[in-house]
Scaffold this motif. Structure first.
Motif, short mmCIF file in Angstrom:
data_model
loop_
_atom_site.label_atom_id
_atom_site.label_comp_id
_atom_site.label_asym_id
_atom_site.label_seq_id
_atom_site.Cartn_x
_atom_site.Cartn_y
_atom_site.Cartn_z
N THR A 78 16.49 -14.75 2.85
CA THR A 78 15.46 -15.71 2.04
C THR A 78 15.45 -17.02 2.39
N ARG A 79 16.69 -17.53 2.68
CA ARG A 79 16.90 -19.01 2.58
C ARG A 79 16.95 -19.45 4.15
N TRP A 80 15.58 -19.81 4.71
CA TRP A 80 15.32 -20.13 5.86
C TRP A 80 15.32 -21.47 6.15
N LYS A 81 15.92 -22.09 7.16
CA LYS A 81 15.65 -23.47 7.63
C LYS A 81 14.17 -23.68 7.79
N PRO A 82 13.91 -25.05 7.71
CA PRO A 82 12.42 -25.51 7.51
C PRO A 82 11.55 -24.97 8.74
N GLU A 83 12.25 -25.24 9.90
CA GLU A 83 11.59 -24.85 11.25
C GLU A 83 11.35 -23.28 11.26
N ALA A 84 12.40 -22.60 10.88
CA ALA A 84 12.33 -20.99 10.75
C ALA A 84 11.23 -20.77 9.81
N ALA A 85 11.28 -21.36 8.67
CA ALA A 85 10.18 -20.83 7.58
C ALA A 85 8.95 -21.17 8.01
N SER A 86 8.33 -21.88 8.95
CA SER A 86 7.22 -22.23 9.30
C SER A 86 6.73 -21.02 10.26
N CYS A 87 7.68 -20.26 10.85
CA CYS A 87 7.18 -19.18 11.81
C CYS A 87 6.62 -17.88 10.93
N ASP A 88 6.06 -17.02 11.67
CA ASP A 88 5.48 -15.97 10.98
C ASP A 88 6.20 -14.61 11.00
N GLN A 89 6.83 -14.27 12.43
CA GLN A 89 7.08 -12.98 12.84
C GLN A 89 8.53 -13.27 13.83
N THR A 147 11.47 -1.58 19.47
CA THR A 147 11.17 -2.80 19.23
C THR A 147 10.73 -2.98 17.76
N LEU A 148 11.35 -3.89 17.08
CA LEU A 148 11.63 -4.13 15.81
C LEU A 148 10.70 -5.20 15.46
N ARG A 149 10.12 -5.51 14.28
CA ARG A 149 9.31 -6.39 14.11
C ARG A 149 9.22 -6.82 12.61
N ARG A 150 9.49 -8.12 11.92
CA ARG A 150 9.50 -8.38 10.63
C ARG A 150 8.80 -9.64 10.35
N GLU A 151 8.18 -9.76 9.13
CA GLU A 151 7.51 -10.78 8.94
C GLU A 151 8.74 -11.84 8.25
N ILE A 152 8.60 -13.03 8.57
CA ILE A 152 9.55 -13.96 7.95
C ILE A 152 8.85 -14.74 6.68
N ALA A 153 9.50 -14.23 5.57
CA ALA A 153 9.13 -14.82 4.12
C ALA A 153 10.11 -15.13 3.28
N GLU A 154 10.09 -15.62 2.33
CA GLU A 154 11.12 -16.04 1.18
C GLU A 154 11.46 -15.05 0.34
N ALA A 155 10.49 -13.94 0.28
CA ALA A 155 10.59 -12.91 -0.49
C ALA A 155 11.92 -11.92 0.12
N PRO A 156 12.58 -11.40 -0.96
CA PRO A 156 13.82 -10.68 -0.23
C PRO A 156 13.05 -8.97 0.17
N GLN A 157 14.24 -8.46 0.94
CA GLN A 157 14.03 -6.93 1.26
C GLN A 157 12.37 -6.85 1.86
N GLN A 158 12.40 -7.81 2.98
CA GLN A 158 11.25 -7.42 3.57
C GLN A 158 10.93 -6.05 4.49
#
Length: 637
Positions: A55-66, A79-90
C-alpha cells in the motif's frame, strides 16, 4: 515459479516492459549513479504482481495504474494483473495464457479473484497454490496462509530491519511465521497448526469458565447457599406436588362450604343463586374479552392489507403512466448471450421471443389489474367497517357486564361476610400454605437456575480439560515427528549458510564453514555462533546468505516446497562496500550455475560486478537519473 515478463502500465502506456529468464536476473543501475533510479520500485512491482499486499508506493509507482506479470508455474503459463492502489488487499485478475495472448483477449478469458477467500468464491491464493501444488495451511484462526505470506520469505527488501528473516509488516505473529517457514521447508504437519490454534482457544475458554465457576461458587458460599441440581430438582417436585394437593383441597372445600353456613332462613338459596349468576357473568366477560382481542388483531391486520392495496394501486397508476410515455421496449441484443436480435416478421411481434403482441395489450392488463384491486379494496373496507361495529358492540357489552358483576360481587360479600364456618377457616389456612409454597417455588426457580449454571460450567470445564489434554498429547506427538524431519532440513540450510558466509569478504574472522548458524522462523532471527551483534553490513550479508541458502537447498532437496524463486533488493544495503557486494554477486552466480533444477534469482544492484554486467544475466538497461526504470508517459501499449 518463474517470472518471465513484467509490464507496468500508466494511462494505457507501458512504463516498464522487460522479459526475465531462468537463473540469475540482474536489475542494475549505472555504477556511481545507480541509486534512487527505480530498481526497488521494480522489485516492489514484482512482489505486488505475484500476490504481495503493498500500500505504501513510491510516487512514481503510485502514478501508474496496473502491473502485469507473465509467470510460469510448474510448466503452466499464466498472466497476472493487479490494479495499483493505496487500498490494501487488492484483487487479482488471472489469464491462463501468455502476456501477448492475454493482451489481445480484451475481457475474455480474464477471471477476477479476491484477496481473501469467500464462502462462494476462491481467492487468488487458492488458484496460485493449486498451480504450485502447494497445500492450504491454516496459520491463524481467521484464515489460511496467503501468497502474500509466502512472498514475505522470498522477497528481501530494503525497508525491513537487517536482523529479520521475514519482510516486516504490522500485526505479525510468531505462529504465522513458523507456519510459513515450515510449509516452505516441507516439514509442516497439516494437523499441527490447527491443533495449536484450537488449543489456544480451548485454554482461553477453560480459563474463562474456571473464573465464572469460582466467582459463582464464592457468591453462593457467602450467601450460605450450598446446593446442587439434584437437590433443587427433588425439592421442586415436592413443592409442586404439595401445591397441587392444597389446590385440590381448597376446591373441594369451596364446593360444599354453603352447606355448613349458618344463614338466616331463605338466605342460603339467595347466596347460591347470586354465586351462580356471578359465575355466569364472569364467563360471559371472559368470552367477550377474547372476542375483543381477536377483533382488535383482525382490524390491525386488515388495516395493513388495505394500505398495501392502496400503495399497489398508486404504483400501478404510475406504471401505466410510465408505460404510456415510454412505449414498448425494443431489445437490440439478447440479454443472455448479447448477440444481435433479428428483425421481427411484423410490427406486433416480440423481438425477443417472437410471440405475437396485442397493440393495446398493456393498457388492457393495466385496466384488469386496477379493476381487481379496486374490488378487493372495496370488499376489504366493507369488512373492516363491520369489524369495527362488532368491536364497539363487544366493548360496550363487556363494560355493561362488568358493572353487573361488580354489583353481584358486592351483594355476595354482604351476605357472606359475617358468616364464617370451619370450612372457611380451613380454606384460609390452606391459602396461607399455598402462598408460602408458591413463594418458595419462585425462589427455588432462582436457585435452580444457579444450580444449572454451576452444573453447566462444571461440565464445560471437564470437557475443555479433556480436549486440552488430548490436544497437548497430539501436539507433542506430531511435533516430535515434525522435528525429526525438520532437523534434517534445517541442518542443510544452516550448513549452506555457513558455506556462503565463509566465502564473504569480511572483517568477521568467525565466519567459517564450521560456523554455528542458528535460525528460528517464529523468532524471526538468524544468529552465528550464538551472536547477533554484528555490523549492519555484516547483518545484511548474513540475512542474504540465509535466504540464498534456503533457495539453494530447495533446488537440491525434493522435501522443500519453496517455489525456487528469490527476490533480493538489498545486495549493497547498509554501507556495503563495492568489493563485498560484487563478491556476493559472484557467489550467487556460481551457486546458480551449479543448480540443475529450474530456478530464478532476481536481484537489484548499483554496484554490478563488471563480469556479470556483460553477461546474459542482466535485465533491461543500466538505469541512472536521466534514464530511470519506470518510463512514465513513454512507449505504446
Amino acid at each position: 515459479m518463474r517470472l518471465s515478463r513484467l509490464v507496468v502500465l500508466k494511462s494505457g502506456l507501458r512504463a516498464y516492459d522487460e522479459e526475465f529468464h531462468a537463473g540469475v536476473n540482474i536489475i542494475r543501475g549505472v555504477p556511481g549513479r545507480g541509486n534512487s533510479v527505480g530498481k526497488s520500485t521494480i522489485a516492489d512491482m514484482i512482489f505486488f504482481a505475484l500476490g504481495g499486499d503493498l500500500t505504501r508506493w513510491k510516487p512514481e509507482a503510485a502514478s501508474c495504474d496496473q502491473v502485469l506479470a507473465e509467470v510460469v508455474v510448474n510448466g503452466s503459463v499464466v498472466t497476472l494483473r493487479r490494479e495499483i492502489a493505496e487500498a490494501p488487499q487488492q484483487p487479482m485478475w488471472i489469464y491462463f495464457g501468455d502476456f501477448d495472448t492475454a493482451s489481445g483477449a480484451g475481457t475474455d478469458g480474464w477471471q477476477r479473484y479476491s484477496y481473501r477467500r469467500m464462502s462462494d468464491r476462491e481467492s487468488f491464493t487458492q488458484v496460485l497454490f493449486r498451480l504450485m501444488d502447494m497445500p492450504e495451511v491454516p496459520a491463524e484462526a481467521e484464515g489460511n496462509i496467503t501468497m502474500h505470506q509466502l512472498l514475505r520469505l522470498m522477497y528481501v527488501d530494503q525497508m525491513t530491519p537487517v536482523d529479520r528473516i521475514f519482510r516486516a509488516e504490522r500485526n505479525d505473529s510468531a505462529l504465522r511465521r513458523q507456519a510459513v517457514g515450515d510449509l516452505l521447508c516441507g516439514v509442516f504437519d497439516a494437523r499441527l497448526y490447527p491443533a495449536q490454534l484450537e488449543l489456544r482457544e480451548k485454554e482461553k475458554a477453560y480459563e474463562a469458565a474456571a473464573q465464572q465457576y469460582g466467582a459463582l461458587s464464592r457468591v453462593l458460599a457467602a450467601a450460605g447457599e450450598a446446593f446442587n441440581l439434584d437437590f433443587v430438582e427433588a425439592r421442586r417436585r415436592s413443592l409442586e406436588a404439595d401445591i397441587a394437593t392444597i389446590q385440590t383441597e381448597i376446591q373441594a372445600l369451596k364446593s360444599h362450604r354453603f352447606d355448613e353456613r349458618q344463614l338466616a332462613p331463605g338466605q342460603s338459596s339467595i347466596v347460591a343463586t347470586i354465586k351462580t349468576d356471578l359465575d355466569r357473568v364472569n364467563g360471559d366477560i371472559a368470552e367477550l374479552q377474547v372476542l375483543v382481542g381477536q377483533l382488535t388483531y383482525n382490524i390491525a391486520d386488515a388495516d395493513m392489507l388495505i394500505d398495501e392495496i392502496q400503495r399497489t394501486l398508486a404504483r400501478l397508476r404510475e406504471g401505466e403512466v410510465a408505460s404510456s410515455a415510454l412505449g414498448p421496449l425494443n431489445f437490440l441484443f439478447c440479454p443472455s448471450c448479447f448477440s444481435p436480435l433479428k428483425d421481427t416478421d411484423h410490427e406486433h411481434q416480440c423481438k425477443l421471443c417472437r410471440s405475437d403482441v396485442e397493440p393495446d395489450g398493456d393498457r388492457s392488463r393495466f385496466a384488469r389489474m386496477r379493476n381487481e384491486l379496486e374490488i378487493q379494496l372495496k370488499e376489504s373496507n366493507h369488512l373492516q367497517a363491520k369489524r369495527r361495529e362488532d368491536l364497539t358492540a363487544a366493548t360496550l357489552r363487556a363494560a355493561k357486564l362488568t358493572g353487573i358483576r361488580d354489583t353481584l360481587a358486592t351483594e355476595y360479600l354482604n351476605l357472606t361476610r359475617n358468616y364464617l364456618t370451619e370450612t372457611d377457616a380451613q380454606i384460609d389456612r390452606l391459602n396461607s400454605r399455598l402462598g408460602y409454597s408458591e413463594r418458595e417455588l419462585i425462589e427455588l426457580q432462582r436457585e435452580r437456575q444457579l444450580a444449572e449454571q454451576l452444573a453447566e460450567l462444571s461440565r464445560m470445564k471437564a470437557e475443555l480439560n479433556e480436549d486440552i489434554t488430548r490436544l497437548k498429547e497430539d501436539i507433542v506427538l506430531w511435533r516430535g515427528q515434525r522435528d525429526r524431519q525438520q532437523e534434517n532440513v534445517y541442518r542443510m540450510i544452516q550448513e549452506r549458510t555457513a558455506m556462503i558466509l565463509a566465502k564473504d569478504v569480511h572483517t568477521e574472522a568467525e565466519f567459517t564453514e564450521e560456523s554455528d548458524v542458528y535460525f528460528d522462523f517464529s523468532e524471526d532471527r538468524v544468529t552465528v555462533n550464538g551472536k547477533s551483534g554484528f555490523s549492519a553490513s555484516s547483518l545484511t550479508v548474513i540475512r542474504n546468505a540465509f535466504h540464498l541458502a534456503l533457495h539453494w537447498v530447495s533446488c537440491t532437496s525434493p522435501i522443500l516446497r519453496y517455489p525456487r524463486f528469490l527476490l533480493l533488493d538489498n545486495i549493497e544495503d547498509k554501507g556495503m562496500t563495492e568489493q563485498r557486494s560484487q563478491n556476493f554477486q559472484r557467489m550467487i552466480a556460481a551457486i546458480s550455475e551449479k543448480l540443475e533444477a529450474e530456478h530464478q534469482i532476481i536481484y537489484t544492484t548499483s554496484m554490478v560486478d563488471p563480469d556479470l554486467d556483460e553477461s546474459d544475466m542482466t535485465v533491461g538497461e543500466r538505469y541512472d537519473f536521466s534514464n530511470k526504470a519506470l518510463k512514465i508517459g513513454l512507449g505504446p501499449s
